[in-house]
Design a protein around this motif. Structure first.
Motif, PDB file in Angstrom:
ATOM      1  N   MET A 161       0.850  -1.200   0.000  1.00 33.03           N
ATOM      2  CA  MET A 161       0.000   0.000   0.000  1.00 33.03           C
ATOM      3  C   MET A 161       0.882   1.246   0.000  1.00 33.03           C
ATOM      4  O   MET A 161       1.834   1.344   0.768  1.00 33.03           O
ATOM      5  N   SER A 162       0.543   2.209  -0.851  1.00 30.07           N
ATOM      6  CA  SER A 162       1.267   3.469  -0.907  1.00 30.07           C
ATOM      7  C   SER A 162       0.650   4.463   0.074  1.00 30.07           C
ATOM      8  O   SER A 162      -0.563   4.647   0.102  1.00 30.07           O
ATOM      9  N   VAL A 163       1.482   5.094   0.884  1.00 26.77           N
ATOM     10  CA  VAL A 163       1.020   6.058   1.880  1.00 26.77           C
ATOM     11  C   VAL A 163       1.649   7.408   1.576  1.00 26.77           C
ATOM     12  O   VAL A 163       2.864   7.501   1.367  1.00 26.77           O
ATOM     13  N   ALA A 164       0.833   8.449   1.548  1.00 25.53           N
ATOM     14  CA  ALA A 164       1.323   9.805   1.288  1.00 25.53           C
ATOM     15  C   ALA A 164       1.006  10.699   2.474  1.00 25.53           C
ATOM     16  O   ALA A 164      -0.051  10.579   3.099  1.00 25.53           O
ATOM     17  N   ALA A 165       1.925  11.603   2.791  1.00 26.54           N
ATOM     18  CA  ALA A 165       1.684  12.607   3.830  1.00 26.54           C
ATOM     19  C   ALA A 165       0.974  13.796   3.192  1.00 26.54           C
ATOM     20  O   ALA A 165       1.506  14.416   2.272  1.00 26.54           O
ATOM     21  N   ILE A 166      -0.242  14.088   3.665  1.00 25.92           N
ATOM     22  CA  ILE A 166      -1.067  15.121   3.029  1.00 25.92           C
ATOM     23  C   ILE A 166      -1.711  16.007   4.093  1.00 25.92           C
ATOM     24  O   ILE A 166      -2.169  15.529   5.126  1.00 25.92           O
ATOM     25  N   ASP A 167      -1.729  17.286   3.828  1.00 21.70           N
ATOM     26  CA  ASP A 167      -2.580  18.234   4.556  1.00 21.70           C
ATOM     27  C   ASP A 167      -3.292  19.031   3.478  1.00 21.70           C
ATOM     28  O   ASP A 167      -2.679  19.839   2.777  1.00 21.70           O
ATOM     29  N   ARG A 168      -4.580  18.793   3.293  1.00 28.93           N
ATOM     30  CA  ARG A 168      -5.318  19.397   2.186  1.00 28.93           C
ATOM     31  C   ARG A 168      -5.779  20.832   2.470  1.00 28.93           C
ATOM     32  O   ARG A 168      -6.394  21.475   1.615  1.00 28.93           O
ATOM     33  N   ARG A 169      -5.478  21.334   3.655  1.00 33.59           N
ATOM     34  CA  ARG A 169      -5.876  22.710   3.953  1.00 33.59           C
ATOM     35  C   ARG A 169      -5.028  23.706   3.153  1.00 33.59           C
ATOM     36  O   ARG A 169      -3.886  23.422   2.789  1.00 33.59           O
ATOM     37  N   ALA A 170      -5.598  24.871   2.919  1.00 35.58           N
ATOM     38  CA  ALA A 170      -4.885  25.906   2.168  1.00 35.58           C
ATOM     39  C   ALA A 170      -3.690  26.415   2.969  1.00 35.58           C
ATOM     40  O   ALA A 170      -3.739  26.518   4.205  1.00 35.58           O
ATOM     41  N   VAL A 171      -2.636  26.725   2.254  1.00 32.81           N
ATOM     42  CA  VAL A 171      -1.439  27.294   2.876  1.00 32.81           C
ATOM     43  C   VAL A 171      -1.567  28.810   2.909  1.00 32.81           C
ATOM     44  O   VAL A 171      -1.833  29.443   1.876  1.00 32.81           O
ATOM     45  N   SER A 172      -1.395  29.401   4.098  1.00 29.26           N
ATOM     46  CA  SER A 172      -1.367  30.857   4.226  1.00 29.26           C
ATOM     47  C   SER A 172       0.083  31.324   4.208  1.00 29.26           C
ATOM     48  O   SER A 172       0.965  30.622   4.712  1.00 29.26           O
ATOM     49  N   ARG A 173       0.307  32.500   3.644  1.00 27.14           N
ATOM     50  CA  ARG A 173       1.673  33.015   3.575  1.00 27.14           C
ATOM     51  C   ARG A 173       1.785  34.330   4.318  1.00 27.14           C
ATOM     52  O   ARG A 173       0.915  35.204   4.227  1.00 27.14           O
ATOM     53  N   ILE A 174       2.880  34.472   5.070  1.00 26.36           N
ATOM     54  CA  ILE A 174       3.221  35.705   5.768  1.00 26.36           C
ATOM     55  C   ILE A 174       4.627  36.100   5.338  1.00 26.36           C
ATOM     56  O   ILE A 174       5.546  35.273   5.352  1.00 26.36           O
ATOM     57  N   ASP A 175       4.788  37.347   4.938  1.00 24.73           N
ATOM     58  CA  ASP A 175       6.112  37.883   4.640  1.00 24.73           C
ATOM     59  C   ASP A 175       6.498  38.861   5.744  1.00 24.73           C
ATOM     60  O   ASP A 175       5.697  39.731   6.125  1.00 24.73           O
ATOM     61  N   THR A 176       7.710  38.729   6.250  1.00 22.23           N
ATOM     62  CA  THR A 176       8.146  39.546   7.379  1.00 22.23           C
ATOM     63  C   THR A 176       9.633  39.823   7.257  1.00 22.23           C
ATOM     64  O   THR A 176      10.360  39.086   6.584  1.00 22.23           O
ATOM     65  N   ASP A 177      10.086  40.894   7.880  1.00 24.24           N
ATOM     66  CA  ASP A 177      11.523  41.175   7.872  1.00 24.24           C
ATOM     67  C   ASP A 177      12.275  40.170   8.746  1.00 24.24           C
ATOM     68  O   ASP A 177      13.287  39.610   8.336  1.00 24.24           O
ATOM     69  N   ILE A 178      11.762  39.977   9.959  1.00 18.32           N
ATOM     70  CA  ILE A 178      12.453  39.124  10.926  1.00 18.32           C
ATOM     71  C   ILE A 178      11.445  38.155  11.535  1.00 18.32           C
ATOM     72  O   ILE A 178      10.375  38.564  12.000  1.00 18.32           O
ATOM     73  N   LEU A 179      11.797  36.885  11.524  1.00 22.48           N
ATOM     74  CA  LEU A 179      10.995  35.845  12.167  1.00 22.48           C
ATOM     75  C   LEU A 179      11.736  35.363  13.404  1.00 22.48           C
ATOM     76  O   LEU A 179      12.912  34.997  13.335  1.00 22.48           O
ATOM     77  N   VAL A 180      11.039  35.345  14.534  1.00 23.32           N
ATOM     78  CA  VAL A 180      11.584  34.812  15.785  1.00 23.32           C
ATOM     79  C   VAL A 180      10.822  33.536  16.106  1.00 23.32           C
ATOM     80  O   VAL A 180       9.594  33.554  16.230  1.00 23.32           O
ATOM     81  N   VAL A 181      11.548  32.443  16.241  1.00 20.64           N
ATOM     82  CA  VAL A 181      10.934  31.146  16.539  1.00 20.64           C
ATOM     83  C   VAL A 181      11.159  30.847  18.014  1.00 20.64           C
ATOM     84  O   VAL A 181      12.279  30.533  18.431  1.00 20.64           O
ATOM     85  N   GLY A 182      10.110  30.989  18.816  1.00 23.80           N
ATOM     86  CA  GLY A 182      10.198  30.726  20.245  1.00 23.80           C
ATOM     87  C   GLY A 182      10.010  31.989  21.059  1.00 23.80           C
ATOM     88  O   GLY A 182      10.653  33.012  20.801  1.00 23.80           O
TER      89      GLY A 182
END
Length: 447
Positions: free
Chosen positions: A1-22
């Motif tokens: 059986m073939s298994v695929a990783a899928i998220d069918r929800r729409a992708v939102s995009r954000i553009d920013t100068d600086i991203l801080v993770v945490g």
């Protein structure tokens, strides 16, 4: 059986100068520093609040502000800048106690709810775009090693966040690892044990202090009682040297006393999902045994009860970046200074392993942390801030605490702004220039 990783929800995009993770102390400081310079800044945080280990891990104290000394000179503040600004804002809300004795130095106990609210208010006032309940799951690369942002998970759906500069303030160097950039874990994979910190309510604090004194590191008599009680088989108390703090709330103690290891005796590494889960189970089990011991044996705790534990186990050490500089074990107790030092610390080395944490003091002095500890050896458009800095095993046992994480974020926020505005790679920025900017912001690095 073939298994695929899928998220069918729409992708939102954000553009920013600086991203801080945490959104721990370093992430909050970096985001606010950068947005105050007029840039567009986005901060993502996996919880619904900021605070990192200080709040989710319930570490409960702002450590690293004051000098250590053999003499009783009272609290001598050594760290300023953004750390002092946040402390003053938290104190104004009634969320921060005055300095309390911690061995040869002092620390301050905070209210975790007010920590969250203080961060919320400062971030909102500054104009940072904050996305709570959001986790980076992939890094965006332009070519092999130029970071262009992250793909993130949210309840709304996938977020594509494009950034000119990204700051990894995850605590675990997550973005560094996703990008395949040089990193390491502890001392050849060996890390310091995590701790489940808890709060004990309905304590007769006056009787407790009268019995055990004002030093939050409990006296040898308490360690001896723990050893005896544990040996008797009635309690599971793997750590004998413990720290108990009075708090901003009446009749309450903040308890830093558990030592969490695996069933096989290993120091658990919370980068491993099985270890992280085991640590949560074991931490809560130990909380109940320590609380029962306190009720049975400690003056003032006869009617006490557990009123809170950390949202998660407290993590001291995991993955760290290999930086263009590395803070050495010997730099701490030598009080070493650097021309490109962007943060200072008077805090001791606290190594947590075995039944007694080892504490080594730097007396009447500070050491400095060079800028290169936050600049990855390879990769572009990426800086780190917080406890995932480039530092040796014993060095990070000092450098990881809250006041210093505020200072790191302050410095790296400025570095990210320079990188964006002047179109420079972070490794092209001079630490001396950052030092000058930080001093203009009240950091007093040359005081």
């Amino acid at each position: 059986m073939s298994v695929a990783a899928i998220d069918r929800r729409a992708v939102s995009r954000i553009d920013t100068d600086i991203l801080v993770v945490g959104g721990g102390a370093a992430g909050v400081a970096a985001a606010i520093t950068a947005v105050r310079a007029g840039l567009d800044v986005t901060l993502i945080e996996r919880y619904g609040f900021c605070g990192g280990g200080a709040v989710a891990g319930l570490s409960g104290t702002v450590c690293g502000l004051y000098a250590a000394s053999e003499f009783d000179r009272g609290p001598q503040q050594m760290v300023f800048g953004f750390a002092e600004e946040f402390v003053e804002a938290l104190s104004a809300r009634g969320g921060l106690a005055g300095p309390v004795r911690y061995g040869k130095t002092f620390t301050r106990v905070h209210d975790p709810l007010m920590w969250r609210e203080t961060a919320d208010d400062m971030l909102a006032t500054a104009g940072v775009r904050v996305i709570y309940h959001c986790v980076a799951v992939e890094v965006l690369l332009d070519g092999n090693e130029a970071v262009a942002g992250v793909m993130a998970w949210s309840k709304q759906g996938p977020l594509e966040i494009r950034a000119r500069q990204t700051i990894d303030a995850s605590g675990d160097a997550d973005i560094v690892a996703m990008a395949g950039l040089p990193n390491f874990v502890g001392d050849n994979g060996r890390v310091q044990n995590p701790t489940m910190i808890f709060r004990l309510g309905n304590v007769d604090v006056e009787a407790f202090v009268a019995a055990y004194g004002t030093d939050t590191i409990m006296p040898p008599s308490v360690s001896a009682m723990i050893s005896e009680a544990s040996a008797s088989g009635g309690y599971r108390l793997p750590r004998t040297k413990i720290w108990l703090f009075t708090t901003t709330r009446p009749n309450e103690l903040l308890c830093n006393c558990t030592r969490i290891t695996g069933a096989d005796g290993r120091e658990l590494n919370t980068l491993l999902h099985a270890d992280f889960s085991e640590a949560e189970f074991e931490g809560r089990r130990q909380v109940r045994d320590y609380a029962r011991f306190f009720r049975d044996r400690l003056v003032g705790c006869e009617n006490a009860f557990v009123n809170d534990t950390g949202v998660q186990v407290g993590v001291r050490q995991t993955r760290q970046v290999e930086g263009t500089s590395k803070l050495g074990n010997g730099d701490i107790l030598a009080g070493r200074k650097f021309a490109d030092g962007v943060a200072r610390s008077p805090w001791p080395i606290e190594l947590h392993s075995g039944s007694k944490p080892r504490v080594e003091w730097l007396l009447d002095d500070v050491y400095e942390v060079p800028y290169g500890c936050f600049v990855p050896q390879r990769g572009e458009n990426l800086l780190v801030a917080g406890r995932c800095l480039s530092a040796e095993h014993e060095a990070v046992a000092s450098a990881r605490v809250t006041a210093q994480c505020f200072s790191y974020g302050h410095a790296i926020g400025h570095a990210a702004v320079i990188a964006v505005r002047d179109r420079l790679a972070p490794r092209q920025i001079e630490g001396r220039d950052l030092r000058m900017l930080l001093n203009r912001d009240g950091a007093r690095l040359d005081a």
